[in-house]
Structures are given as structure tokens and as C-alpha cells.
Design a protein around this motif. Structure first.
Motif, PDB file in Angstrom:
ATOM      1  N   ILE A   1      -9.231   8.277  -0.786  1.00 11.85           N
ATOM      2  CA  ILE A   1      -8.095   8.427  -1.707  1.00 11.85           C
ATOM      3  C   ILE A   1      -8.220   9.660  -2.766  1.00 11.85           C
ATOM      4  O   ILE A   1      -7.384  10.447  -2.810  1.00 11.85           O
ATOM      5  CB  ILE A   1      -7.718   7.118  -2.531  1.00 11.85           C
TER       6      ILE A   1
ATOM      7  N   LEU B   1       0.862  -1.179   0.077  1.00 15.60           N
ATOM      8  CA  LEU B   1      -0.175  -0.175   0.071  1.00 15.60           C
ATOM      9  C   LEU B   1       0.822   1.266   0.016  1.00 15.60           C
ATOM     10  O   LEU B   1       0.645   2.181  -0.612  1.00 15.60           O
ATOM     11  CB  LEU B   1      -0.913   0.143   1.234  1.00 15.60           C
TER      12      LEU B   1
ATOM     13  N   SER C   1      -6.864  -5.382   0.270  1.00 17.39           N
ATOM     14  CA  SER C   1      -6.710  -5.339   2.104  1.00 17.39           C
ATOM     15  C   SER C   1      -8.082  -5.195   2.633  1.00 17.39           C
ATOM     16  O   SER C   1      -7.823  -4.999   3.909  1.00 17.39           O
ATOM     17  CB  SER C   1      -5.620  -4.190   2.158  1.00 17.39           C
TER      18      SER C   1
ATOM     19  N   GLN D   1      -5.234  -2.565  -4.701  1.00 17.37           N
ATOM     20  CA  GLN D   1      -4.321  -3.118  -3.685  1.00 17.37           C
ATOM     21  C   GLN D   1      -5.201  -2.603  -2.385  1.00 17.37           C
ATOM     22  O   GLN D   1      -5.154  -3.575  -1.340  1.00 17.37           O
ATOM     23  CB  GLN D   1      -3.133  -2.359  -3.780  1.00 17.37           C
ATOM     24  N   ARG D   2      -6.034  -1.492  -2.163  1.00 18.51           N
ATOM     25  CA  ARG D   2      -6.547  -1.141  -1.001  1.00 18.51           C
ATOM     26  C   ARG D   2      -7.747  -2.206  -0.729  1.00 18.51           C
ATOM     27  O   ARG D   2      -7.975  -2.620   0.389  1.00 18.51           O
ATOM     28  CB  ARG D   2      -7.148   0.326  -0.915  1.00 18.51           C
ATOM     29  N   GLU D   3      -8.572  -2.275  -1.933  1.00 18.50           N
ATOM     30  CA  GLU D   3      -9.621  -3.210  -1.874  1.00 18.50           C
ATOM     31  C   GLU D   3      -9.206  -4.589  -1.436  1.00 18.50           C
ATOM     32  O   GLU D   3      -9.813  -5.313  -0.725  1.00 18.50           O
ATOM     33  CB  GLU D   3     -10.400  -3.162  -3.289  1.00 18.50           C
TER      34      GLU D   3
ATOM     35  N   LEU E   1     -10.052  -2.418   2.349  1.00 15.62           N
ATOM     36  CA  LEU E   1     -10.398  -0.909   2.319  1.00 15.62           C
ATOM     37  C   LEU E   1     -11.226  -0.807   1.156  1.00 15.62           C
ATOM     38  O   LEU E   1     -10.610  -0.358   0.153  1.00 15.62           O
ATOM     39  CB  LEU E   1      -9.170  -0.084   2.558  1.00 15.62           C
TER      40      LEU E   1
ATOM     41  N   SER F   1     -12.766   4.057  -1.691  1.00 13.04           N
ATOM     42  CA  SER F   1     -11.825   5.056  -2.667  1.00 13.04           C
ATOM     43  C   SER F   1     -12.238   6.299  -2.403  1.00 13.04           C
ATOM     44  O   SER F   1     -11.246   7.161  -2.817  1.00 13.04           O
ATOM     45  CB  SER F   1     -11.681   4.519  -3.826  1.00 13.04           C
TER      46      SER F   1
END
Length: 112
Positions: free
Chosen positions: A86, A24, A78, A74-76, A80, A83
Motif C-alpha cells: 500500500i 477494500l 481480509s 480492512q486489508r488485514e 492481507l 501493508s
């Protein structure tokens, strides 16, 4: 000699979480750099809006869109999912958001 008494699955989980956090961070820095290049280009060409600069700018927008896509994915992965944070934090332009994930077509080799 110290011995880690945690179960192996806990140690593995810790390593996975560490790698996710590292990824991340890398993706966030890549996005920041792409957005900085786009902003610097815009600042340098603000007065001289020539058609010749448009392909170069479009390339920077696509690069930023690709970096945004990689970061969001990558966030999703993980967990998260939202968005919007962001977009606000990195002040992502709408045109970059619209081309998020688009991959330019490969250039065709010259005909022989």
C-alpha cells in the motif's frame, strides 16, 4: 426457473468475499482522495509557507492517516497482512504513515 444447487454456506461465503472486495475498493478510493487533497494543498502552498496554512495542512495529514488506517485494517481483516505494498502503490508520505490511526481530540465546547 433456475435453482442454485450450491450449499447455503458456499453462497454466504461468496457474499462475504464480495462485500470484502467492495469495502477494500471503497477504502482504497477514500485513501486516494485524501492523499490527492494533501498533494494539491502542498502544490498550492509550495511557495507561500505561512504559519496560517499549517493547521489546514495538519488536518489533511490526519485525514489521510485515518483513511490509511481504515484501509490497512480492512486489508488485514481480509487476510492481507503486508501493508508495504500500500505504501509503495499509493506513495504514502512518511508523515501520513506516522499518524496512521491517530484520531484528533474533539474540540471542547466554549465555556459558558
Amino acid at each position: 426457473m433456475s435453482r442454485d444447487l450450491r450449499p447455503p454456506v458456499d453462497i454466504l461465503h461468496y457474499e462475504i468475499v464480495q462485500e470484502q472486495a467492495s469495502a477494500l475498493g471503497r477504502m482504497g478510493r477514500t485513501l486516494e482522495q485524501a492523499l490527492t487533497r494533501l498533494r494539491e494543498f502542498d502544490a498550492a502552498h509550495a511557495l507561500a509557507e505561512t504559519p496560517a496554512s499549517q493547521p489546514a495542512r495538519r488536518k489533511l495529514v490526519l485525514e489521510a492517516g485515518q483513511a490509511l488506517w481504515m484501509f490497512v485494517v480492512q486489508r488485514e481483516a481480509s487476510g492481507l497482512r503486508d501493508s508495504r505494498h500500500i505504501m509503495r502503490t499509493y506513495n504514502v508520505p512518511a508523515e501520513v504513515q506516522r499518524c496512521m490511526g491517530l484520531v484528533p481530540a474533539p474540540s471542547k465546547p466554549p465555556a459558558k
